[in-house]
Design a protein around this motif. Structure first.
Motif, PDB file in Angstrom:
ATOM      1  N   ARG A 101       0.834  -1.209   0.000  1.00  8.90           N
ATOM      2  CA  ARG A 101       0.000   0.000   0.000  1.00  8.90           C
ATOM      3  C   ARG A 101       0.862   1.250   0.000  1.00  8.90           C
ATOM      4  O   ARG A 101       0.553   2.249  -0.666  1.00  8.90           O
ATOM      5  CB  ARG A 101      -0.911   0.007   1.218  1.00  8.90           C
ATOM      6  N   GLU A 102       1.941   1.209   0.778  1.00 10.99           N
ATOM      7  CA  GLU A 102       2.836   2.360   0.877  1.00 10.99           C
ATOM      8  C   GLU A 102       3.485   2.666  -0.466  1.00 10.99           C
ATOM      9  O   GLU A 102       3.533   3.821  -0.915  1.00 10.99           O
ATOM     10  CB  GLU A 102       3.903   2.050   1.923  1.00 10.99           C
ATOM     11  N   VAL A 103       3.976   1.613  -1.129  1.00 13.62           N
ATOM     12  CA  VAL A 103       4.640   1.791  -2.415  1.00 13.62           C
ATOM     13  C   VAL A 103       3.653   2.251  -3.479  1.00 13.62           C
ATOM     14  O   VAL A 103       3.890   3.235  -4.198  1.00 13.62           O
ATOM     15  CB  VAL A 103       5.324   0.481  -2.859  1.00 13.62           C
ATOM     16  N   VAL A 104       2.515   1.558  -3.567  1.00 12.24           N
ATOM     17  CA  VAL A 104       1.521   1.897  -4.592  1.00 12.24           C
ATOM     18  C   VAL A 104       0.964   3.298  -4.348  1.00 12.24           C
ATOM     19  O   VAL A 104       0.779   4.081  -5.289  1.00 12.24           O
ATOM     20  CB  VAL A 104       0.384   0.857  -4.608  1.00 12.24           C
ATOM     21  N   GLY A 105       0.703   3.636  -3.080  1.00  5.26           N
ATOM     22  CA  GLY A 105       0.204   4.970  -2.760  1.00  5.26           C
ATOM     23  C   GLY A 105       1.159   6.056  -3.174  1.00  5.26           C
ATOM     24  O   GLY A 105       0.757   7.082  -3.749  1.00  5.26           O
ATOM     25  N   ASN A 106       2.453   5.848  -2.919  1.00  2.88           N
ATOM     26  CA  ASN A 106       3.455   6.835  -3.317  1.00  2.88           C
ATOM     27  C   ASN A 106       3.635   6.901  -4.828  1.00  2.88           C
ATOM     28  O   ASN A 106       3.908   7.965  -5.379  1.00  2.88           O
ATOM     29  CB  ASN A 106       4.794   6.523  -2.646  1.00  2.88           C
ATOM     30  N   LEU A 107       3.464   5.767  -5.509  1.00  2.00           N
ATOM     31  CA  LEU A 107       3.542   5.775  -6.971  1.00  2.00           C
ATOM     32  C   LEU A 107       2.392   6.580  -7.572  1.00  2.00           C
ATOM     33  O   LEU A 107       2.578   7.323  -8.543  1.00  2.00           O
ATOM     34  CB  LEU A 107       3.525   4.346  -7.510  1.00  2.00           C
ATOM     35  N   PHE A 108       1.202   6.432  -6.988  1.00  2.00           N
ATOM     36  CA  PHE A 108       0.074   7.250  -7.436  1.00  2.00           C
ATOM     37  C   PHE A 108       0.357   8.726  -7.162  1.00  2.00           C
ATOM     38  O   PHE A 108       0.017   9.595  -7.974  1.00  2.00           O
ATOM     39  CB  PHE A 108      -1.213   6.818  -6.731  1.00  2.00           C
ATOM     40  N   GLY A 109       0.970   9.023  -5.990  1.00  2.37           N
ATOM     41  CA  GLY A 109       1.315  10.402  -5.682  1.00  2.37           C
ATOM     42  C   GLY A 109       2.321  10.970  -6.661  1.00  2.37           C
ATOM     43  O   GLY A 109       2.222  12.134  -7.077  1.00  2.37           O
ATOM     44  N   LEU A 110       3.308  10.144  -7.034  1.00  2.00           N
ATOM     45  CA  LEU A 110       4.310  10.582  -7.997  1.00  2.00           C
ATOM     46  C   LEU A 110       3.673  10.814  -9.362  1.00  2.00           C
ATOM     47  O   LEU A 110       3.971  11.807 -10.041  1.00  2.00           O
ATOM     48  CB  LEU A 110       5.414   9.536  -8.094  1.00  2.00           C
ATOM     49  N   ALA A 111       2.783   9.911  -9.764  1.00  4.15           N
ATOM     50  CA  ALA A 111       2.084  10.081 -11.037  1.00  4.15           C
ATOM     51  C   ALA A 111       1.253  11.360 -11.034  1.00  4.15           C
ATOM     52  O   ALA A 111       1.181  12.081 -12.037  1.00  4.15           O
ATOM     53  CB  ALA A 111       1.192   8.872 -11.310  1.00  4.15           C
ATOM     54  N   SER A 112       0.632  11.650  -9.879  1.00  5.93           N
ATOM     55  CA  SER A 112      -0.154  12.883  -9.758  1.00  5.93           C
ATOM     56  C   SER A 112       0.732  14.108  -9.910  1.00  5.93           C
ATOM     57  O   SER A 112       0.338  15.098 -10.540  1.00  5.93           O
ATOM     58  CB  SER A 112      -0.861  12.906  -8.397  1.00  5.93           C
ATOM     59  N   ALA A 113       1.939  14.053  -9.334  1.00  6.62           N
ATOM     60  CA  ALA A 113       2.861  15.182  -9.441  1.00  6.62           C
ATOM     61  C   ALA A 113       3.284  15.406 -10.889  1.00  6.62           C
ATOM     62  O   ALA A 113       3.370  16.551 -11.358  1.00  6.62           O
ATOM     63  CB  ALA A 113       4.086  14.936  -8.565  1.00  6.62           C
ATOM     64  N   VAL A 114       3.551  14.314 -11.605  1.00  9.99           N
ATOM     65  CA  VAL A 114       3.947  14.431 -13.017  1.00  9.99           C
ATOM     66  C   VAL A 114       2.801  15.011 -13.847  1.00  9.99           C
ATOM     67  O   VAL A 114       3.004  15.903 -14.679  1.00  9.99           O
ATOM     68  CB  VAL A 114       4.368  13.054 -13.569  1.00  9.99           C
ATOM     69  N   LEU A 115       1.578  14.515 -13.609  1.00 13.62           N
ATOM     70  CA  LEU A 115       0.414  15.035 -14.337  1.00 13.62           C
ATOM     71  C   LEU A 115       0.144  16.491 -13.958  1.00 13.62           C
ATOM     72  O   LEU A 115      -0.240  17.302 -14.807  1.00 13.62           O
ATOM     73  CB  LEU A 115      -0.817  14.180 -14.041  1.00 13.62           C
ATOM     74  N   GLY A 116       0.357  16.824 -12.672  1.00 11.61           N
ATOM     75  CA  GLY A 116       0.188  18.207 -12.249  1.00 11.61           C
ATOM     76  C   GLY A 116       1.210  19.122 -12.901  1.00 11.61           C
ATOM     77  O   GLY A 116       0.900  20.255 -13.270  1.00 11.61           O
TER      78      GLY A 116
END
Length: 227
Positions: A22-37
């Motif tokens: 969960r920690e890894v996947v959650g942070n990957l989603f956060g990173l993807a959000s930062a790139v899209l942002g």
């Protein structure tokens, strides 16, 4: 183990420690959000929202990076705020995109905040930090001094992103500096490493928005500021 069970309870061994899936996947989603942002794409908000939900369950349980300890209430609390602001940002960017978006075809035109808006950010930061500190201290957070800034700074940065202010990247830099330090002190070394990687994207995002704000002309800025 099913996919859902793996996501909820799986562990990944990294060096001498472990990371929850969960920690890894959650942070990957956060990173993807930062790139899209950084690219000013509306999908940055729903993608980030999924990561926020996953990371909330990690921080509130205290089972971060394989370390069982007190919950990081500041980190958990900011995930809830992210969810609320993600809805606001999603709606606002969608509305602006439907109205024509920026001159380069993205959802929003980045701009520097006005002096009045910057003063508002400072005042909100002071009030937000004081309120967060009192709440976190009363509920027994691991480190209310640093977590209060992580929570208050995250609120400011996420709201700034929704408004399209270039300064929000700089606030994230300050949040990451404190966040990485806190995670290292708490013994969450793998997660601190992931936050360092995220911080690198934050710097790139700041430069990208800075250049875009200088390159683009935006006759609708006054309307955006009032929206």
């Amino acid at each position: 183990m099913t996919l859902i069970e793996w996501l909820l309870n799986g562990q990944l061994h990294v060096g001498g420690g472990t990371l929850s899936v969960r920690e890894v996947v959650g942070n990957l989603f956060g990173l993807a959000s930062a790139v899209l942002g950084m690219r000013r794409v509306v999908w940055a908000w729903p993608v980030g929202l999924v990561g926020n939900l996953l990371l909330f369950t990690v921080f509130v349980s205290g089972e971060l990076s394989g370390v069982t300890t007190e919950p990081l209430w500041g980190q958990a609390g900011r995930q809830l705020f992210f969810i609320a602001v993600a809805v606001y940002g999603w709606m606002r960017w969608t509305r602006l995109r439907a109205a024509g978006g920026s001159a380069d075809g993205r959802a929003i035109t980045p701009r520097w905040a006005t002096p009045r808006e910057r003063l508002m950010l400072v005042l909100l930061g002071i009030v937000g930090y004081a309120a967060a500190y009192l709440v976190l201290q009363s509920i027994g957070s691991w480190g209310p001094v640093t977590e209060a800034w992580i929570l208050a700074g995250s609120m400011l940065a996420t709201y700034g992103m929704a408004r399209g202010w270039v300064e929000f990247w700089l606030i994230w830099v300050l949040v990451d500096i404190v966040g990485v330090t806190t995670l290292i002190q708490a013994g969450y070394y793998p997660t601190a490493t992931m936050y360092l990687v995220y911080a690198a994207f934050v710097v790139v995002g700041f430069v990208t928005w800075w250049r875009a704000s200088a390159r683009l002309t935006a006759p609708d800025h006054a309307e955006e500021a009032m929206a």
